[in-house]
Design a protein around this motif. Structure first.
Motif, PDB file in Angstrom:
ATOM      1  N   GLN A 140     -35.153  -4.890   4.544  1.00  0.00           N
ATOM      2  CA  GLN A 140     -35.857  -5.226   5.779  1.00  0.00           C
ATOM      3  C   GLN A 140     -35.081  -4.743   7.009  1.00  0.00           C
ATOM      4  O   GLN A 140     -35.692  -4.327   7.994  1.00  0.00           O
ATOM      5  N   THR A 144     -36.647  -2.011   9.598  1.00  0.00           N
ATOM      6  CA  THR A 144     -36.978  -2.618  10.890  1.00  0.00           C
ATOM      7  C   THR A 144     -36.085  -2.067  11.987  1.00  0.00           C
ATOM      8  O   THR A 144     -36.559  -1.574  13.006  1.00  0.00           O
ATOM      9  N   ARG A 148     -35.491   3.687   8.699  1.00  0.00           N
ATOM     10  CA  ARG A 148     -36.782   3.531   8.012  1.00  0.00           C
ATOM     11  C   ARG A 148     -37.057   4.676   7.038  1.00  0.00           C
ATOM     12  O   ARG A 148     -38.158   5.218   6.988  1.00  0.00           O
ATOM     13  N   SER A 194     -41.792  -4.256  11.583  1.00  0.00           N
ATOM     14  CA  SER A 194     -41.083  -3.991  10.332  1.00  0.00           C
ATOM     15  C   SER A 194     -41.986  -3.151   9.436  1.00  0.00           C
ATOM     16  O   SER A 194     -43.154  -3.496   9.231  1.00  0.00           O
ATOM     17  N   TYR A 196     -41.014  -2.405   6.257  1.00  0.00           N
ATOM     18  CA  TYR A 196     -40.497  -2.615   4.898  1.00  0.00           C
ATOM     19  C   TYR A 196     -41.630  -2.417   3.893  1.00  0.00           C
ATOM     20  O   TYR A 196     -42.663  -3.091   3.967  1.00  0.00           O
ATOM     21  N   ASP A 201     -45.220  -6.534   5.277  1.00  0.00           N
ATOM     22  CA  ASP A 201     -44.616  -6.378   6.608  1.00  0.00           C
ATOM     23  C   ASP A 201     -45.359  -5.401   7.522  1.00  0.00           C
ATOM     24  O   ASP A 201     -45.576  -5.713   8.700  1.00  0.00           O
ATOM     25  N   PHE A 206     -44.316  -9.355  13.707  1.00  0.00           N
ATOM     26  CA  PHE A 206     -42.930  -9.543  13.288  1.00  0.00           C
ATOM     27  C   PHE A 206     -42.539 -11.020  13.242  1.00  0.00           C
ATOM     28  O   PHE A 206     -41.661 -11.413  12.459  1.00  0.00           O
TER      29      PHE A 206
END
Length: 239
Positions: A140, A144, A148, A194, A196, A201, A206
């Motif tokens: 995460q 985030t 990424r 996020s 993820y 997500d 968020f």
């Protein structure tokens, strides 16, 4: 907003909950030894194992030691979440992709009525619980606040050493907390802040992601504490 030095805004409440849970967990994990960390209370536990010795089909990790992981499925305690995802407009195909299951399995879950029977979930070691938490928070953070791009399954170098695992884990948790503390109200409300990839997500505000991360931390740390208590009781209670 503060009331007598206590933050009552949304982010303040989420951070306060996380901080208190972390303080309690750190005390409960003080003095964790390797034999406790790797203790298997029953046969067939999931744990941290050398590559090639894993007992599950999808054990993962970048190094010599991997974390057991079973075949993908939707557990009974997530049936309500699947129903919410469908009600919010997520397609069966997308739900299946997110959970790495077939569309038939998603349709089976959506067609279920009544209270689902509890899953026969595997018993896990402290090493597994801590490794699972580390992997989730590392993923995460990367998706985030990071670049990424890195595979979440390759971010944590699992170890049979309790002390090393804890040092690495708390360092990651501090980095996560620092990132969260710096976000704005606008980012708290941003859907997809996020990205993820393992879960919902990308489609959630968020604030919802943070609440879920807190829940994950709290419930796994409670399980770890119970495993320590159970082992201590077994060693000190006369047969």
């Amino acid at each position: 907003m503060e009331t007598e030095g206590v933050r009552t805004d949304r982010l303040g409440l989420l951070l306060g909950q996380f901080d208190q849970a972390r303080e309690m967990a750190q005390v409960r994990l003080t003095g964790l030894r390797d034999e406790e960390y790797l203790w298997e209370p029953v046969a067939g536990c999931w744990s941290v194992r050398r590559r090639g010795e894993a007992v599950t089909p999808r054990a993962y990790g970048p190094g010599e030691w991997v974390l057991d992981k079973g075949a993908p499925d939707i557990p009974a305690n997530e049936y309500a979440e699947i129903a919410r995802q469908a009600a919010d407009g997520m397609t069966v195909a997308k739900i299946a992709e997110d959970w790495s299951v077939s569309t038939e399995r998603v349709e089976e879950v959506l067609a279920h009525t009544g209270t689902p029977e509890p899953d026969a979930t595997p018993v896990t070691t402290i090493a597994w619980r801590l490794g699972h938490l580390h992997s989730c928070f590392a993923g995460q953070w990367e998706w985030t606040f990071g670049e990424r791009r890195q595979d979440p399954n390759l971010l944590v170098d699992f170890t049979p050493s309790a002390a090393l695992a804890l040092d690495r884990f708390w360092a990651l948790i501090d980095r996560w907390r620092d990132g969260v503390a710096a976000i704005t109200d606008e980012q708290l409300d941003t859907v997809g802040f996020s990205q993820y990839p393992y879960g919902s997500d990308p489609g959630d505000p968020f604030a919802t992601v943070l609440a879920g991360a807190n829940l994950e931390f709290i419930h796994h740390m409670a399980e770890i504490a119970l495993l320590r208590d159970l082992r201590r009781a077994r060693l000190t209670t006369p047969a």
